[in-house]
Write an enzyme that holds these catalytic residues in place. Structure first.
Site, PDB file in Angstrom:
ATOM      1  N   LYS A   1      22.609  13.802  37.419  1.00 23.07           N
ATOM      2  CA  LYS A   1      21.278  14.183  36.960  1.00 23.07           C
ATOM      3  C   LYS A   1      20.276  14.003  38.082  1.00 23.07           C
ATOM      4  O   LYS A   1      20.197  12.934  38.679  1.00 23.07           O
ATOM      5  CB  LYS A   1      20.827  13.308  35.792  1.00 23.07           C
ATOM      6  CG  LYS A   1      21.694  13.363  34.550  1.00 23.07           C
ATOM      7  CD  LYS A   1      21.179  12.376  33.525  1.00 23.07           C
ATOM      8  CE  LYS A   1      22.072  12.296  32.303  1.00 23.07           C
ATOM      9  NZ  LYS A   1      21.595  11.266  31.361  1.00 23.07           N
TER      10      LYS A   1
ATOM     11  N   ASP B   1      28.320  10.071  38.318  1.00 21.11           N
ATOM     12  CA  ASP B   1      26.978  10.628  38.454  1.00 21.11           C
ATOM     13  C   ASP B   1      26.586  10.832  39.914  1.00 21.11           C
ATOM     14  O   ASP B   1      27.362  10.568  40.828  1.00 21.11           O
ATOM     15  CB  ASP B   1      25.943   9.793  37.685  1.00 21.11           C
ATOM     16  CG  ASP B   1      25.716   8.413  38.304  1.00 21.11           C
ATOM     17  OD1 ASP B   1      25.981   8.237  39.513  1.00 21.11           O
ATOM     18  OD2 ASP B   1      25.261   7.513  37.573  1.00 21.11           O
TER      19      ASP B   1
ATOM     20  N   MET C   1      13.417   5.095  39.813  1.00 20.69           N
ATOM     21  CA  MET C   1      13.342   6.518  39.436  1.00 20.69           C
ATOM     22  C   MET C   1      11.909   6.964  39.172  1.00 20.69           C
ATOM     23  O   MET C   1      11.649   7.746  38.267  1.00 20.69           O
ATOM     24  CB  MET C   1      14.193   6.797  38.184  1.00 20.69           C
ATOM     25  CG  MET C   1      15.618   6.307  38.291  1.00 20.69           C
ATOM     26  SD  MET C   1      16.494   6.336  36.709  1.00 20.69           S
ATOM     27  CE  MET C   1      15.584   5.091  35.784  1.00 20.69           C
TER      28      MET C   1
END
Length: 497
Positions: free
Chosen positions: A57, A35, A171
């Site tokens: 992502k 990732d 996040m």
């Protein structure tokens, strides 16, 4: 036959914050599914035939959905492959590792989980903020910064506000206003210290601090973006006292290294340890030579009274070929050994050879001066070097006695660095460029068009020594600093001054 999937935590970003088991998983994997937050340098450790699949992502840009990622893991494992799912931080700390494990279990696919250091702890540490401290907090809480369903907020804000513990939101930068507002609405003191840490544990780490009232404005001033984590609590007050990562001498400096990739590892590692953000752009490539002429000279080493090694590459390739011929250091007989520089001498020492002579200044002129009083017309000298070595030493010695050269490698232009070099210059991210030889400077300029050459001339360029400096000036570059002594250590000291 089904393969196996390893759900591996890659840690918060610092290259060395990887567990030994995670390292094994990367090296042994036939497929690596990685990732955005996993340090890309880890991919360089993969086996040459490994299949690399990027599934990164960002908040508004997903390469693959989670369902698609799950399917990739299952398909590759069913092909009998060993799959490493490389995830930033820890797989089970908001890393969707639990969902991936369930998916694999339902399909009877074997899997293991390899924990990693979560940024909720490691990221705070590198920002000088301990997640716990008995004088400040009785607990800590790690909370998702964005929910699976934003319209159904299941976070108990009232409980969080009343906990009096350290709260870390992962996040959640896009929801910073909501987070601060909700905590204050539920009774948390508006003056509670808070911070946002961007690219935690990386050389480009940035931190903004404030209070619940001021943090949003401080983040805007600092220009922080994703990926970032948010920390709220009294422990933030300790940042000024305990910050170590950003206090290193080269922190925040973007330094381009132009040595060949095989040579740059030591320099790169030391610069990173000192806090620099290092860009490898190898402008030269070392190509070993082979042939009967080399082997013939290696068969007659006892004929020479002096053997001069012009570089580390010359030492390594000399002994590599010598061993291939079934010989070892005893083949040097009674020959005196001369090293051009301390790095070359250290390389010789790894083969059990101690340099008999080494000049104070690491140039061919200095070696010639050193040997002039020692050589007689009966001596015979062999100079082991590369194709671009200057002929000063050969010419001087040839006036005294017989001398031969042993060309062990060619230094050639590394065309593969052209695109990377242009990208870095266009991004205006480079603060310093290091040159460790004349060829690194000449080849860098050879890779550029006229517009990019002007960009390089505006960057502070560091030279390893006077010969390299002369080549740089001949190319129109300004020598910002020159190492003294002419070594990698001298170059690093130059950068730190």
């Amino acid at each position: 036959m089904s393969g196996k999937v390893y759900l591996v935590g890659a840690g918060p970003g610092d290259y060395k914050l990887l567990t030994l088991k995670a390292l094994d998983c990367i090296k042994e994997a036939e497929v690596i599914v990685y990732d955005r937050l996993a340090n890309p340098q880890y991919l360089e450790l993969a086996r040459p035939d490994a299949e690399l699949i990027y599934v990164g992502k960002a908040s508004s840009n997903h390469t693959m959905t989670q369902d698609e990622i799950n399917e990739v893991l299952a398909v590759k494992a069913k092909e009998g492959k060993v799959v490493t799912r490389l995830k930033g931080g820890d797989p089970y700390v908001f890393g969707r590792g639990g969902e991936e494990g369930e998916y694999l279990l339902e399909r009877n696919i074997a899997f293991e989980v390899v924990p990693g250091i979560t940024s909720a702890i490691g990221g705070l540490c590198y920002a000088g903020i301990p997640i716990t401290h008995r004088d400040y907090t009785p607990s800590f809480h790690v909370v998702t910064g964005h929910l699976k369903d934003e319209t159904n907020d299941t976070i108990n804000w009232n409980a969080l506000a009343a906990m009096n513990g350290t709260i870390v939101f992962l996040m959640g930068l896009s929801n910073l206003h909501k987070i601060c507002t909700n905590l204050m609405t539920e009774g948390m003191n508006p003056n509670t210290p808070a911070a946002v840490i961007n690219w935690a544990t990386r050389p480009n780490q940035k931190v903004a601090t404030g209070t619940l009232v001021t943090l949003e404005e401080e983040v805007k001033k600092a220009g922080l973006t994703s990926p970032s984590l948010i920390v709220v609590g009294e422990v933030v007050r300790l940042r000024e006292k305990l910050s170590f990562f950003e206090n290193r001498p080269l922190f925040g400096q973007n330094i381009m290294v132009t040595r060949s990739r095989t040579q740059s590892s030591d320099l790169k590692a030391k610069l990173i340890e000192l806090g620099a953000n290092v860009f490898e752009v190898p402008t030269i490539e070392i190509q070993p030579r082979q042939g009967e002429e080399i082997d013939a000279k290696l068969q007659t080493l006892k004929d020479y009274s002096y053997i001069v090694f012009g570089s580390q590459n010359a030492v390594s390739l000399f002994f590599e070929r010598l061993y291939a011929l079934g010989k070892d250091a005893r083949s040097l007989g009674e020959a005196k050994v001369v090293a051009v520089g301390s790095a070359t001498a250290k390389c010789l020492a790894t083969y059990g050879i101690r340099s008999d002579f080494m000049p104070e200044r690491f140039t061919q002129e200095s070696i010639a001066e050193l040997l002039e009083d020692k050589l007689t017309k009966e001596d015979k000298v062999l100079i082991a070097q590369g194709n671009l070595a200057r002929d000063v030493l050969y010419t001087k010695i040839n006036e005294i006695c017989e001398v031969e050269t042993l060309l062990l490698y060619d230094t050639v232009l590394n065309e593969s660095s052209k695109v990377r070099l242009k990208q870095l210059l266009n991004s205006e991210r480079v603060d310093r460029i290091t040159f460790t030889s004349s060829s690194t400077a000449k080849n860098l300029m050879a890779l550029l068009d006229e517009e990019d050459k002007e960009k390089v001339k505006a960057i502070k360029c560091i030279s390893i020594g006077e010969i390299t400096s002369k080549a740089m000036r001949d190319l129109g570059l300004t020598v910002y600093k020159e190492a003294n002594p002419f070594t990698i250590e001298g170059l690093i000291n130059c950068l730190c001054e």
